[in-house]
Structures are given as structure tokens and as C-alpha cells.
Design a protein around this motif. Structure first.
Motif, PDB file in Angstrom:
ATOM      1  N   LYS A 180       0.734  -1.246   0.079  1.00 38.49           N
ATOM      2  CA  LYS A 180       0.022  -0.046   0.009  1.00 38.49           C
ATOM      3  C   LYS A 180       0.734   1.252   0.019  1.00 38.49           C
ATOM      4  CE  LYS A 180      -3.990  -2.320   2.402  1.00 38.49           C
ATOM      5  NZ  LYS A 180      -3.534  -3.504   2.208  1.00 38.49           N
ATOM      6  N   LEU A 181       1.868   1.310  -0.747  1.00 40.26           N
ATOM      7  CA  LEU A 181       2.793   2.460  -0.606  1.00 40.26           C
ATOM      8  C   LEU A 181       2.477   3.186  -2.060  1.00 40.26           C
ATOM      9  CD1 LEU A 181       6.234   0.735   0.838  1.00 40.26           C
ATOM     10  CD2 LEU A 181       4.556   2.288   1.628  1.00 40.26           C
ATOM     11  N   ILE A 182       1.921   2.286  -3.101  1.00 42.84           N
ATOM     12  CA  ILE A 182       1.363   3.134  -4.324  1.00 42.84           C
ATOM     13  C   ILE A 182       0.195   2.718  -4.491  1.00 42.84           C
ATOM     14  CG2 ILE A 182       3.990   3.196  -5.582  1.00 42.84           C
ATOM     15  CD1 ILE A 182       2.991   0.723  -6.745  1.00 42.84           C
ATOM     16  N   LYS A 183      -0.635   3.801  -5.298  1.00 40.87           N
ATOM     17  CA  LYS A 183      -1.984   3.705  -5.258  1.00 40.87           C
ATOM     18  C   LYS A 183      -2.636   2.811  -6.387  1.00 40.87           C
ATOM     19  CE  LYS A 183      -2.890   8.198  -3.834  1.00 40.87           C
ATOM     20  NZ  LYS A 183      -3.078   9.846  -3.885  1.00 40.87           N
ATOM     21  N   LYS A 184      -1.464   2.531  -7.559  1.00 43.64           N
ATOM     22  CA  LYS A 184      -1.951   1.670  -8.741  1.00 43.64           C
ATOM     23  C   LYS A 184      -0.725   1.087  -9.165  1.00 43.64           C
ATOM     24  CE  LYS A 184      -1.597   5.672 -11.634  1.00 43.64           C
ATOM     25  NZ  LYS A 184      -0.825   6.426 -10.570  1.00 43.64           N
ATOM     26  N   ILE A 185      -0.746  -0.051  -9.905  1.00 40.99           N
ATOM     27  CA  ILE A 185       0.055  -0.744 -10.974  1.00 40.99           C
ATOM     28  C   ILE A 185       0.400   0.131 -12.023  1.00 40.99           C
ATOM     29  CG2 ILE A 185       0.892  -2.667 -12.151  1.00 40.99           C
ATOM     30  CD1 ILE A 185       0.994  -3.267  -9.185  1.00 40.99           C
ATOM     31  N   THR A 186       1.589   0.641 -12.371  1.00 40.37           N
ATOM     32  CA  THR A 186       1.846   1.367 -13.548  1.00 40.37           C
ATOM     33  C   THR A 186       2.693   0.395 -14.433  1.00 40.37           C
ATOM     34  OG1 THR A 186       1.754   3.303 -12.423  1.00 40.37           O
ATOM     35  CG2 THR A 186       2.947   3.366 -14.711  1.00 40.37           C
ATOM     36  N   PRO A 187       2.191   0.247 -15.810  1.00 38.98           N
ATOM     37  CA  PRO A 187       2.794  -0.718 -16.637  1.00 38.98           C
ATOM     38  C   PRO A 187       4.338  -0.104 -16.704  1.00 38.98           C
ATOM     39  CG  PRO A 187       0.767  -0.152 -17.452  1.00 38.98           C
ATOM     40  CD  PRO A 187       0.990   0.863 -16.364  1.00 38.98           C
ATOM     41  N   VAL A 188       5.362  -1.049 -16.827  1.00 37.17           N
ATOM     42  CA  VAL A 188       6.770  -0.694 -16.929  1.00 37.17           C
ATOM     43  C   VAL A 188       7.069   0.216 -18.069  1.00 37.17           C
ATOM     44  CG1 VAL A 188       8.919  -1.475 -17.306  1.00 37.17           C
ATOM     45  CG2 VAL A 188       7.342  -2.758 -15.821  1.00 37.17           C
ATOM     46  N   GLU A 189       6.372   0.134 -19.149  1.00 36.49           N
ATOM     47  CA  GLU A 189       6.783   1.008 -20.369  1.00 36.49           C
ATOM     48  C   GLU A 189       6.471   2.318 -20.154  1.00 36.49           C
ATOM     49  OE1 GLU A 189       2.804  -1.462 -21.289  1.00 36.49           O
ATOM     50  OE2 GLU A 189       4.827  -1.724 -20.528  1.00 36.49           O
ATOM     51  N   ARG A 190       5.760   2.709 -18.991  1.00 34.20           N
ATOM     52  CA  ARG A 190       5.421   3.954 -18.836  1.00 34.20           C
ATOM     53  C   ARG A 190       6.605   4.587 -18.095  1.00 34.20           C
ATOM     54  NH1 ARG A 190       2.567   7.113 -21.290  1.00 34.20           N
ATOM     55  NH2 ARG A 190       2.040   8.210 -19.416  1.00 34.20           N
ATOM     56  N   TYR A 191       7.273   3.878 -17.410  1.00 35.90           N
ATOM     57  CA  TYR A 191       8.421   4.781 -16.659  1.00 35.90           C
ATOM     58  C   TYR A 191       9.908   3.871 -16.872  1.00 35.90           C
ATOM     59  CZ  TYR A 191       7.567   0.638 -13.589  1.00 35.90           C
ATOM     60  OH  TYR A 191       7.312  -0.782 -13.075  1.00 35.90           O
ATOM     61  N   ALA A 192      10.124   3.088 -17.818  1.00 33.14           N
ATOM     62  CA  ALA A 192      11.344   2.646 -18.029  1.00 33.14           C
ATOM     63  C   ALA A 192      11.547   1.787 -19.426  1.00 33.14           C
ATOM     64  CB  ALA A 192      11.576   1.497 -17.037  1.00 33.14           C
ATOM     65  N   VAL A 193      12.679   2.269 -20.089  1.00 34.40           N
ATOM     66  CA  VAL A 193      13.008   1.649 -21.425  1.00 34.40           C
ATOM     67  C   VAL A 193      14.349   1.318 -21.667  1.00 34.40           C
ATOM     68  CG1 VAL A 193      13.766   4.024 -22.045  1.00 34.40           C
ATOM     69  CG2 VAL A 193      12.578   2.582 -23.649  1.00 34.40           C
ATOM     70  N   GLU A 194      14.578   0.458 -22.565  1.00 29.36           N
ATOM     71  CA  GLU A 194      15.707  -0.030 -23.023  1.00 29.36           C
ATOM     72  C   GLU A 194      16.037   0.357 -24.134  1.00 29.36           C
ATOM     73  OE1 GLU A 194      18.294  -4.225 -23.729  1.00 29.36           O
ATOM     74  OE2 GLU A 194      16.697  -4.259 -22.055  1.00 29.36           O
ATOM     75  N   LEU A 195      17.074   1.366 -24.288  1.00 28.36           N
ATOM     76  CA  LEU A 195      17.366   2.009 -25.583  1.00 28.36           C
ATOM     77  C   LEU A 195      18.170   1.257 -26.203  1.00 28.36           C
ATOM     78  CD1 LEU A 195      18.213   5.518 -24.328  1.00 28.36           C
ATOM     79  CD2 LEU A 195      16.106   4.649 -25.464  1.00 28.36           C
TER      80      LEU A 195
END
Length: 311
Positions: free
Chosen positions: A295-310
Motif C-alpha cells: 500500500k505504498l503506491i495507489k496503482k500498478i503502472t505498466p513498466v513501459e510508462r516509466y522504464a525503457v531499454e534503448l
């Protein structure tokens, strides 16, 4: 020595300067310069950034909470931050993307000085000092539950970032939040024999300690790929020449030429990402779930919204 090596890099730098002015890039560190930043400092030492056509400005922050927010506000190109913090930023909707990794293993530990404490299970009835509310409490709770205890079996005290001194003074029986490559070494230099428990060995998902973030709108800018390629060269050279690079670092930063930093430079070597651009998506998904479950974050955010491999 460093000045006599990497002729190819220096030649490339000369060619880059002939072709045009170096492209400016601002990198804001997470904290003051220290051995955790060794691959960055070595990339600068050997001219890898210049060879890539970059003029990299490395900025220690006035406030360690600011670096990622400066990037989110487009006031800096890149910032060093922490994977756990990135999940909070994503939950808040900040336009930040992880583009690289500096340290790809947790540094956080639980440290005790009592030789009778041989596992987190032995913390039952003990007092543990911490500094960061929320995440450290969830981490410790997971560790003790892994050892079949209840979180309420342990008393927590906020020691306001005085982890080492609180432990040495006997104010607490153990601390959480000390780094395995800093505080554990500091206690040894004080003549102590610390008992160190790595958080990922007791049910906490492994995570990248130090990462590099860019603004979501800027992730495809060529200079970011150039920076990551130069950082990899710095990491490779650091691992091949740990002593020479330490001596060069100590000469460039005499105020940091201490026994603790010297030992931390060596102890940190196996912790650095050998390929800074590589992304372990499953690791990020697992830690996101860990934070959500606690309960430290409110929702599950998809990885592609905050991390990328260039590429």
C-alpha cells in the motif's frame, strides 16, 4: 596509466571537436560525488564523454530530493535516482523514464553488532533504527515475515539518518538503511564486526539501487544513447583498472581521499551495471507489485510508462 591509454578515444574526441562543438548534457547526481558514481567519474577521466561528442556537466544537487524533479521540469537532461523512488514518481504521474542503470543490486541492508544475531529471526524483541518511513518499514516487515516473525515482534525507532552512531551508541540493536558498501565498511573501520543481512536475501524483490532517468519526451534524443555508450566504456575501464582509476579519482578529488572511500571504491566494483542500458523488466514489475501490496503506491503502472531499454 590512464593518460597513456585509450588513444582511440582521444582521437575520436579530436575528430568530434573538428566536426563541431560538443553537445551539452547536464547530469544531476543523487548526492555529492562518491564511489557510487565511479563509472561516471571514470568515463570522464578517460575522455569517453568527449569522444562521444558530449560536453557533460556533472552537478551534485543542493537538495537530494531535487534531481529527478529537475529532469521532470526539463531543467536537466539526466538525473541519478533510485528505482524504488521511480515507482513513486510513476504513481504520481511524473514524466520520468529510466534510461540506464548505475548500480543494479540493492545496497540496503539490516546491520547489527551483536554476534548472537545471526538472522532477521533473531531480531525478535529487539529495537531497529530506521530513517525513511514507509519503504524501510515495509522492507523490514517482509524480511521478518520471511523468517516467520510478525512485524510487531520488533520495535522500530526513527534515528534521523544517524544509523551508524545510533548503532555504535547502543541506542538500537540493529539498523535498516545502511549501505553494504558504505556503512558496513565504516563500522569495520571503527573496529567492529558488523552482521549484515542483504534485504533481497529475505523475501524483498531485488531492485536497481541507482538508475538514470530522463524526461519522457527526451528518451529518443541521440545524446542519451551516446551518454550510455560512454558510461559503459567508463564501467569497462573501471573494472579493468580499479587501482589506477581510484588514484586518478583521489587526485582529482583530494577531499574524498579517505580510507573509507578507498575501500568503498573497491567494494562497489561488483555492484555496477556492466551494461547500463540493459533493462530487466521483470525486476521492475516485481518491485512495483511489492510496493502496491504494501500500500505504498495507489496503482500498478505498466513498466513501459516509466522504464525503457534503448537500442
Amino acid at each position: 596509466m590512464i593518460k597513456k591509454t585509450l588513444c582511440g578515444l582521444l582521437l575520436s574526441a579530436a575528430l568530434a571537436s573538428q566536426a563541431g562543438a560538443a553537445e551539452k548534457l547536464t547530469l544531476v547526481l543523487d548526492w555529492y560525488i562518491n564511489p557510487d558514481h565511479a563509472p561516471i567519474m571514470v568515463a570522464e577521466q578517460i575522455g569517453a564523454f568527449k569522444a562521444a561528442g558530449l560536453d557533460v556537466k556533472i552537478v551534485p544537487p543542493s537538495d537530494p530530493a531535487l534531481p529527478p524533479r529537475l529532469v521532470a521540469a526539463k531543467q536537466a537532461d539526466l538525473a541519478i535516482t533510485y528505482q524504488p523512488q521511480l515507482h513513486f514518481f510513476a504513481d504520481q504521474g511524473l514524466p520520468l523514464m529510466r534510461v540506464g542503470t548505475l548500480i543494479n543490486t540493492p545496497l540496503n541492508t539490516v546491520i547489527a553488532l551483536d554476534k548472537n544475531i545471526t538472522s532477521p529471526a533473531d531480531l525478535k524483541g529487539k529495537t531497529v533504527g530506521y530513517s525513511v518511513s514507509g519503504i524501510e518499514q515495509a522492507t523490514l516487515a517482509t524480511m521478518v515475515e520471511h523468517e516467520h516473525l510478525k512485524p510487531q515482534d520488533i520495535k522500530l525507532i526513527n534515528v534521523n539518518f544517524q544509523l551508524t552512531s545510533a548503532l555504535l551508541a547502543g541506542q538500537v540493536d540493529a539498523v535498516i538503511g545502511g549501505y553494504r558498501n558504505i556503512e558496513a565498511l565504516e563500522l569495520k573501520l571503527q573496529g567492529k564486526t558488523p552482521v549484515v543481512f542483504n534485504v533481497e536475501d529475505f523475501g524483498v524483490p531485488a531492485y536497481d539501487e541507482l538508475i538514470i532517468v530522463a524526461h519522457r519526451d527526451a528518451v529518443n534524443e541521440p545524446k542519451i544513447r551516446k551518454f550510455l555508450a560512454a558510461l559503459k566504456q567508463g564501467s569497462d575501464y573501471l573494472h579493468a583498472h580499479p587501482q589506477d582509476t581510484w588514484l586518478a579519482f583521489a587526485k582529482a578529488h583530494p577531499e574524498l581521499n579517505t580510507e573509507l572511500n578507498k575501500q568503498a571504491w573497491q567494494a562497489s566494483l561488483p555492484l555496477f551495471a556492466r551494461d547500463p542500458a540493459k533493462l530487466d523488466r521483470a525486476r521492475y514489475q516485481a518491485y512495483e507489485q511489492f510496493l502496491f501490496d504494501n500500500k505504498l503506491i495507489k496503482k500498478i503502472t505498466p513498466v513501459e510508462r516509466y522504464a525503457v531499454e534503448l537500442d
